[in-house]
Design an enzyme around this catalytic site. Structure first.
Site, PDB file in Angstrom:
ATOM      1  N   ASP A  13      29.886  -8.190 -29.198  1.00 15.27           N
ATOM      2  CA  ASP A  13      28.610  -7.727 -28.369  1.00 15.27           C
ATOM      3  C   ASP A  13      28.625  -6.376 -28.151  1.00 15.27           C
ATOM      4  O   ASP A  13      28.300  -6.056 -27.106  1.00 15.27           O
ATOM      5  CB  ASP A  13      28.747  -8.645 -27.045  1.00 15.27           C
ATOM      6  CG  ASP A  13      28.787 -10.084 -27.312  1.00 15.27           C
ATOM      7  OD1 ASP A  13      28.155 -10.667 -28.085  1.00 15.27           O
ATOM      8  OD2 ASP A  13      29.819 -10.724 -26.544  1.00 15.27           O
ATOM      9  N   LYS A  16      25.676  -4.562 -32.153  1.00  8.10           N
ATOM     10  CA  LYS A  16      25.369  -4.695 -33.574  1.00  8.10           C
ATOM     11  C   LYS A  16      23.865  -5.079 -34.126  1.00  8.10           C
ATOM     12  O   LYS A  16      23.660  -4.545 -34.960  1.00  8.10           O
ATOM     13  CB  LYS A  16      26.354  -5.730 -34.470  1.00  8.10           C
ATOM     14  CG  LYS A  16      27.952  -5.616 -34.200  1.00  8.10           C
ATOM     15  CD  LYS A  16      28.799  -6.600 -34.642  1.00  8.10           C
ATOM     16  CE  LYS A  16      28.604  -7.784 -33.960  1.00  8.10           C
ATOM     17  NZ  LYS A  16      29.055  -8.028 -32.492  1.00  8.10           N
ATOM     18  N   GLY A  40      25.742 -14.013 -31.341  1.00  4.85           N
ATOM     19  CA  GLY A  40      24.409 -13.799 -30.575  1.00  4.85           C
ATOM     20  C   GLY A  40      23.855 -12.579 -30.420  1.00  4.85           C
ATOM     21  O   GLY A  40      24.635 -11.351 -29.854  1.00  4.85           O
TER      22      GLY A  40
END
Ligand code: GDP
Ligand code: IMO
Ligand code: MG
Length: 427
Positions: A13, A16, A40
């Site tokens: 997280d 990226k 995600g």
């Protein structure tokens, strides 16, 4: 510059997705090499926000071919729903290529992930429950189902039978669950075959040919260095190799082709799920980072644990990935703190330690040694060059660069594509 790797330098997280999307316009291929829909990645393009889980973030750049490499685990239901969701929003997904050697996440992997976590009780990893660990376990155990198996019903059936033989015993006798019928799984998987067949390719050949012809390939990591099954905070890790070497095994492109390894580094630290986290803040500052930084999981909606920047981790990421550059993200989130602590080393059993301890016991005992840097209050979201940043923000970036062992070549000052200060070009 034939091939670049972009990966998470912390516990995932880091941003990226945004960084990949930014580079997507200048590269020919963007390739996921490991992980699955445990990832995600939020990408903001203009006033549009996209949440990607399995598809490479390059899918949003029209000139770029998105590729799912052999090292990824693919949940076909998730893939198809992600594709149709993007198509509904007008995104062209027709260029996608999927390795026939990538392994499939089947319904029994998802079931096993959930029941085994429940069984672990207090010792649970806090997985995303997406079947990632069980699918990789089957791959290593040589009872996995690959994308190519969807196109040979007889082989598919034999493999599902072999996989379920022992799993049904475990489900029934250990977890007190109903056995899963072979027919049901085979039928469901066969239902995906026609929809996926047009995307399946020999991606290793495609990518190596592209590189030989002078095209540029970007490998996009999921998760992060400290979640790596070999180099992370085992056992509180994911079941793949997000570190740079994973880009080679996960795509079949050799290390001699890779000339740039970019570590995406958040200006503070977050972690989702269980496991050690030396700079974690369980106070108002942690809550403030979570609120201002919007630190809530894209995949599971869980709150992310938040803490100050940890230079020991950044140095470790430089070492195990051979990083050539950092992309520092979310600097804007730190605006408004009068003073910002940065962890420069750990104290472990009374001793100062500069490098990440290899022993799990030592890491669990590590307490951060902080240096405190002066903060800034000016809004930095409009900054386009390094010189546009307030002096104290410049000093913060320079201090992080000196501690972390690789140049900071880009700085994120907001979630949008344009909210980036580019210092050195990666290409
Ligand atoms: P990933 O998993 O590494 O792709 O990161 P996530 O997308 O899960 O989480 C990063 C979050 O930060 C997303 O909501 C991004 O839109 C957002 N983001 C990325 N870069 C920046 C930045 O420089 N500033 C701010 N404020 N948000 C950012
Ligand atoms: P992106 O790509 C943050 C964490 C889970 C859990 C551990 C194992 O968005 O950075 P798994 O389901 O992979 O077996 O869970 O890894 N985890 C992530 N944390 N970002 C991610 O992906 C993650 N993917 C897995 O929370 O602690
Ligand atoms: Mg994420």
């Amino acid at each position: 510059m034939p091939a670049l790797v972009l990966l998470g330098a912390q516990w995932g997280d880091e941003g990226k997705g945004k960084a990949t999307d930014l580079l997507g316009g200048s590269v020919d291929y963007v390739v996921r090499y490991q992980g699955g829909n445990n990832a995600g990645h939020t990408v903001v393009v203009g006033d549009q926000k996209y949440a990607l889980h399995l598809l490479p973030s390059g899918i949003l750049s029209p000139g770029c071919t998105p590729v799912i490499g052999n090292g990824v685990v693919v949940d076909p239901a998730v893939l198809l729903s992600e594709l149709s969701g993007l198509a509904e929003r007008g995104v062209d997904t027709s260029k996608l290529l999927i390795s026939g050697n990538a392994h499939l996440i089947t319904p029994y992997h998802t079931t096993l992930d959930k029941v085994s976590e429940r069984f672990l009780g207090k010792r649970k990893i806090g997985t995303t429950g997406r079947g990632i660990g069980p699918a990789y376990a089957d791959k290593i155990n040589r009872v996995g189902i690959r994308v190519q198996d969807l196109f040979d019903e007889s082989i598919l059936r034999q493999k599902v039978e072999a996989a379920l033989d022992s799993k049904n015993q475990v489900l029934a006798k250990l977890y007190n669950r109903r056995a899963i019928a072979v027919d049901q799984v085979v039928e469901e998987l066969l239902g995906y075959a026609d929809q996926l067949s047009g995307y399946v390719a020999d991606t290793t050949l495609v990518l190596n040919n592209a590189i030989d012809q002078g095209q540029v390939v970007l490998f996009e990591g999921g998760q992060g260095t400290l979640l790596d099954v070999d180099h992370g905070t085992y056992p509180f890790v994911t079941s793949s190799n997000p570190t740079a070497g994973g880009a080679c095994t996960g795509t079949g492109v050799g290390p001699t082709k890779i000339s740039c390894v970019i570590g995406i580094l958040k200006a503070y630290t977050t972690r989702v799920g269980a496991g050690p986290f030396p700079t974690e803040l369980l106070d108002e500052d942690g809550e403030k980072l979570r609120t201002i930084g919007g630190e809530r999981g894209v995949t599971t909606g869980r709150d992310r644990r938040c803490g100050w920047f940890d230079a020991v981790i950044a140095r470790y990421a430089t070492r195990v990935n051979g990083l050539t550059d950092f992309f520092l993200t979310k600097l804007d989130v730190l605006t408004g703190w009068e003073r910002i602590p940065v962890c420069v080393a750990y104290e472990i059993d009374g001793k100062r330690v500069e490098e990440l301890p290899y022993s799990q016991t030592d890491f669990h005992h590590a307490t951060p040694i902080y240096e405190t840097l002066p903060g800034w209050s000016e809004d930095i979201t409009q900054a386009k060059t390094f010189d546009d940043l307030p002096k104290n923000a410049q000093k913060y970036v320079q201090a992080l660069e000196e501690m972390s062992g690789a140049p900071i070549s880009a700085i994120g000052v907001g979630p949008g594509r344009d909210e980036t200060i580019q210092i050195n070009s990666f290409l």
